[in-house]
Design a protein around this motif. Structure first.
Motif, PDB file in Angstrom:
ATOM      1  N   GLU A   1      30.031  71.483  83.523  1.00  0.00           N
ATOM      2  CA  GLU A   1      30.886  70.345  83.836  1.00  0.00           C
ATOM      3  C   GLU A   1      32.087  70.425  82.910  1.00  0.00           C
ATOM      4  O   GLU A   1      31.926  70.548  81.691  1.00  0.00           O
TER       5      GLU A   1
ATOM      6  N   TRP B   1      34.728  60.429  86.901  1.00  0.00           N
ATOM      7  CA  TRP B   1      35.744  61.460  86.760  1.00  0.00           C
ATOM      8  C   TRP B   1      37.120  60.860  86.547  1.00  0.00           C
ATOM      9  O   TRP B   1      37.915  61.385  85.769  1.00  0.00           O
TER      10      TRP B   1
ATOM     11  N   ARG C   1      37.490  60.064  83.058  1.00  0.00           N
ATOM     12  CA  ARG C   1      37.669  61.292  82.268  1.00  0.00           C
ATOM     13  C   ARG C   1      39.118  61.783  82.360  1.00  0.00           C
ATOM     14  O   ARG C   1      39.700  62.210  81.362  1.00  0.00           O
TER      15      ARG C   1
ATOM     16  N   GLY D   1      38.572  68.419  87.924  1.00  0.00           N
ATOM     17  CA  GLY D   1      37.241  68.405  87.333  1.00  0.00           C
ATOM     18  C   GLY D   1      36.297  69.268  88.142  1.00  0.00           C
ATOM     19  O   GLY D   1      36.368  69.296  89.384  1.00  0.00           O
TER      20      GLY D   1
ATOM     21  N   VAL E   1      36.643  69.544  82.482  1.00  0.00           N
ATOM     22  CA  VAL E   1      37.974  69.181  82.942  1.00  0.00           C
ATOM     23  C   VAL E   1      38.869  70.376  82.645  1.00  0.00           C
ATOM     24  O   VAL E   1      38.950  70.827  81.496  1.00  0.00           O
TER      25      VAL E   1
ATOM     26  N   MET F   1      34.568  62.999  94.543  1.00  0.00           N
ATOM     27  CA  MET F   1      34.287  64.413  94.304  1.00  0.00           C
ATOM     28  C   MET F   1      33.949  65.081  95.631  1.00  0.00           C
ATOM     29  O   MET F   1      33.209  64.525  96.440  1.00  0.00           O
TER      30      MET F   1
ATOM     31  N   ARG G   1      32.125  70.669  88.614  1.00  0.00           N
ATOM     32  CA  ARG G   1      30.695  70.667  88.310  1.00  0.00           C
ATOM     33  C   ARG G   1      30.081  71.820  89.086  1.00  0.00           C
ATOM     34  O   ARG G   1      30.165  71.871  90.311  1.00  0.00           O
TER      35      ARG G   1
ATOM     36  N   ALA H   1      36.668  67.497  91.577  1.00  0.00           N
ATOM     37  CA  ALA H   1      37.267  66.158  91.511  1.00  0.00           C
ATOM     38  C   ALA H   1      38.742  66.291  91.181  1.00  0.00           C
ATOM     39  O   ALA H   1      39.147  67.175  90.415  1.00  0.00           O
TER      40      ALA H   1
END
Length: 301
Positions: free
Chosen positions: A91, A141, A144, A29, A93, A1, A31, A14
């Motif tokens: 947070e 991540w 995910r 991703g 995606v 990240m 945050r 990410a």
């Protein structure tokens, strides 16, 4: 990240280490501890947002409407500068879907979204809650991204493809960076202009002429963010003159080219989507032989 810093904007970003198994699907991703009102700049993709953090993203839309949580938005979200995103402790995606695959993945045509923002729960029901819980439970991540990719790949395989002629026309528009002419596309495919307009609009969610303008704008906007002068961008991107570029940017964003050049929403793309997401495409012949219909292949089922 990695950390993205642009003015007052500070986000952790990410990227997947591997490309999606589905062509036309890309992810990133995010945050964000604190997201002040951020102008959403139109993009030639359908946007899918899966949130799993302590906070919940809020989109403030036109006429005082709001959308919270996981959502899906049609191509060109934010036209006219009417949409702002904000939130705390976010947070998520974020997925960009080429309009060519969006119908199969979502289960509805992008035309049904009509450029609006829709709660993903309205489309997928309780499945959304399960997905978000799983995203919050996995340890990284990359896990995910793998989870999201597997889910969307299954949906894509089960969904209906668009007409191959429509897919070909879309890829030609993208490949030309918005310089393709709709009449020329229809002639090369062997369709009437009316038929191309109807099929394109019903399956991809935007008329072909609008798609041409959106792709051209997206290309020009990223060049402005990269520091190129408006006059040079206008001349090289196919605009009649700098005033034409100015009008297009104002129509899509509600802001001047100089303001758009500093938009964090665009600046983060080089980090989150270094290949420009849906603009990555297979090779499409740009100059088919005279009198020969362009090769169009239906994706395997």
């Amino acid at each position: 990240m990695r950390t993205f810093m642009h003015g007052a904007a500070v986000w952790d970003v990410a990227c997947p280490q591997r490309p999606s198994r589905v062509a036309g699907l890309t992810m990133a991703g995010f945050r964000v501890r604190s997201l002040p009102a951020l102008r959403m700049v139109p993009h030639p993709a359908v946007t899918l947002l899966l949130e799993f953090g302590a906070g919940s993203p809020v989109l403030d839309c036109a006429a005082g409407q709001q959308q919270r949580g996981s959502l899906v938005a049609g191509s060109g979200l934010g036209a006219g500068g009417t949409v702002r995103a904000r939130g705390e402790n976010l947070e998520c995606v974020q997925v960009r879907l080429s309009p060519v695959i969006a119908r199969a993945v979502l289960g509805v045509s992008p035309a049904d979204l009509d450029g609006a923002v829709v709660s993903l729960g309205d489309l997928w029901g309780r499945e959304v809650s399960r997905i978000c819980e799983q995203l919050g439970e996995v340890p990284s991540w990359q896990a995910r991204f793998a989870l999201t990719d597997a889910l969307l790949a299954r949906r894509h395989e089960a969904g209906p493809p668009v007409d191959p002629e429509v897919a070909w026309a879309w890829h030609r528009i993208v490949g030309s960076r918005g310089l393709a002419r709709v009449d020329g596309l229809a002639a090369e495919i062997g369709w009437s202009r009316k038929r191309l307009w109807s099929r394109f609009r019903s399956q991809l969610g935007v008329p072909p002429k609008r798609a041409v303008k959106l792709v051209r704008f997206d290309h020009a906007a990223h060049r402005l963010v990269a520091g190129e002068g408006a006059a040079h961008v206008a001349a090289d991107a196919g605009y009649a003159d700098q005033s034409h570029l100015h009008r297009d940017v104002m129509a899509f964003t509600g802001a001047t080219p100089a303001t758009v050049a500093g938009e964090p929403f665009l600046a983060v793309d080089d980090l989150a989507w270094p290949d420009r997401g849906t603009l990555t495409r297979p090779h499409v012949p740009s100059d088919p032989r005279l009198g020969r219909r362009p090769e169009v292949r239906r994706p395997p089922r």
